[in-house]
Design a protein around this motif. Structure first.
Motif, short mmCIF file in Angstrom:
data_model
loop_
_atom_site.label_atom_id
_atom_site.label_comp_id
_atom_site.label_asym_id
_atom_site.label_seq_id
_atom_site.Cartn_x
_atom_site.Cartn_y
_atom_site.Cartn_z
N ALA A 74 53.20 34.29 40.07
CA ALA A 74 52.57 33.10 39.51
C ALA A 74 51.77 33.77 38.14
CB ALA A 74 51.39 32.29 40.45
N LEU A 75 51.07 34.77 38.31
CA LEU A 75 50.25 35.42 37.33
C LEU A 75 51.05 36.30 36.34
CD1 LEU A 75 46.70 36.08 39.21
CD2 LEU A 75 47.27 34.09 37.54
N ARG A 76 52.18 36.68 36.88
CA ARG A 76 53.00 37.67 36.28
C ARG A 76 52.30 38.88 35.92
NH1 ARG A 76 56.38 34.17 31.96
NH2 ARG A 76 57.13 32.71 33.48
N ASP A 77 51.55 39.31 37.02
CA ASP A 77 50.97 40.60 36.97
C ASP A 77 50.97 41.27 38.21
OD1 ASP A 77 48.93 42.51 36.89
OD2 ASP A 77 47.29 41.07 36.66
N PRO A 78 51.76 42.38 38.50
CA PRO A 78 52.25 43.06 39.40
C PRO A 78 50.96 43.81 40.02
CG PRO A 78 53.54 43.93 37.40
CD PRO A 78 52.95 42.90 37.05
N ALA A 79 50.07 43.86 39.19
CA ALA A 79 49.00 44.89 39.45
C ALA A 79 47.84 44.03 40.00
CB ALA A 79 48.47 45.53 38.26
N TYR A 80 47.89 42.96 40.14
CA TYR A 80 46.87 41.69 40.61
C TYR A 80 46.57 42.03 42.09
CZ TYR A 80 43.93 37.67 41.49
OH TYR A 80 42.93 36.82 41.73
N GLY A 81 45.39 42.26 42.58
CA GLY A 81 45.20 42.84 43.96
C GLY A 81 44.08 42.14 44.69
N LYS A 82 43.67 40.83 44.30
CA LYS A 82 42.69 40.20 45.06
C LYS A 82 43.11 39.23 45.86
CE LYS A 82 39.59 41.01 40.99
NZ LYS A 82 38.70 40.30 40.08
N THR A 83 42.77 39.03 47.24
CA THR A 83 42.98 37.99 48.06
C THR A 83 42.10 36.62 47.39
OG1 THR A 83 42.92 39.40 49.94
CG2 THR A 83 42.58 37.02 50.40
N SER A 84 43.08 35.49 47.42
CA SER A 84 42.60 34.28 46.52
C SER A 84 42.77 33.21 47.12
CB SER A 84 43.24 34.65 45.15
OG SER A 84 42.86 35.77 44.42
N LEU A 85 41.86 32.20 47.04
CA LEU A 85 42.25 30.83 47.26
C LEU A 85 43.15 30.31 46.02
CD1 LEU A 85 41.90 28.27 48.81
CD2 LEU A 85 39.61 27.89 47.69
#
Length: 249
Positions: A77-88
């Motif tokens: 969704a964010l097009r960010d393979p490094a995104y690492g946060k559990t999120s609502l």
């Protein structure tokens, strides 16, 4: 005010449902009604008018939506393979009958980045809209546009939240246009401010990283229709404050 999908169709859509596309485009789509301003640091308000397609807490690489056998994750969704946060994540589908002005769900400093469509053109959202408006049901399996379409990743930084949250705007096939009202980056914005518009059908996702400090409680049901800046989506509870209050009782 939040309504069930059936109630929203009967009270807000039925009267104009048979109008032509040209009439809707000229007289209905670009409306921007005056709304009360709600400011409350204990709530995230809806960033958009529309129907809640999904709302759940996910790990960054986990499947948020299965689209014809192809998983769609928060990193996709964010097009960010490094995104690492559990999120609502709360996904709101904006039909052609919705107001398309988006509002700030929680105060902060706004910056944004625009991501082009993966293919030459955006994919249409019409299949999901027809299921909602005509069949009164959610069909996220047809949401192939989620993998492909142009999007704007809006980042809101707020020191009280110990980090940023995000509003993801996804454009439709017809007019691939997401229009921020102010082009400055890192600008302060207040809860309820109008900050952008998407044309025509579209989707807006609210992404809130989970924190050890706060509990996040969704307040609306999947399938409900909500209004931007009016309906609270998430209640924020400070765990330390809640524990202190509980011990004092």
């Amino acid at each position: 005010m939040a309504k069930s999908l059936e109630e929203w169709i009967e009270t807000d859509v039925r009267a104009v449902q048979d109008k032509s596309l040209s009439w809707l485009s000229q007289y209905y789509f670009f409306r921007d009604p005056t709304r009360p301003a709600y400011i409350d640091p204990y709530y995230f308000f809806s960033p958009a008018d529309g129907v809640i397609l999904y709302q759940e807490v996910v790990e960054p690489g986990d499947c948020l939506v299965d689209i014809k056998g192809k998983p769609y994750s928060l990193r996709d969704a964010l097009r960010d393979p490094a995104y690492g946060k559990t999120s609502l994540v709360i996904g709101i589908f904006m039909t052609f009958f919705d107001v398309h002005v988006n509002r700030v769900p929680y105060s902060g400093r706004l910056s944004y980045r625009e991501l082009d469509a993966i293919d030459t053109l955006n994919l249409p959202m019409l299949a999901v809209e027809k299921e909602l408006v005509e069949e009164l049901r959610i069909a996220t399996g047809d949401a192939e546009y989620l993998h492909n379409n142009q999007r704007m990743v809006n980042r809101f930084d707020n020191a009280d939240l110990n980090g940023p949250y995000y509003v993801l705007q996804i454009a439709d096939y017809d007019v691939d246009s997401i229009t921020p009202f102010d082009l400055k980056q890192n600008q302060p914005v207040s809860q309820g401010d109008r900050f952008s518009q998407i044309r025509y059908g579209s989707q807006v996702d609210l992404v809130i990283p989970v924190s050890d400090r706060y509990d996040l409680a969704p307040l609306q049901r999947t399938g409900d229709h909500v209004e931007g800046g009016v309906d609270p989506l998430v209640r924020i509870t400070d765990r330390d404050t809640a524990a202190a209050e509980g011990a004092a009782r």
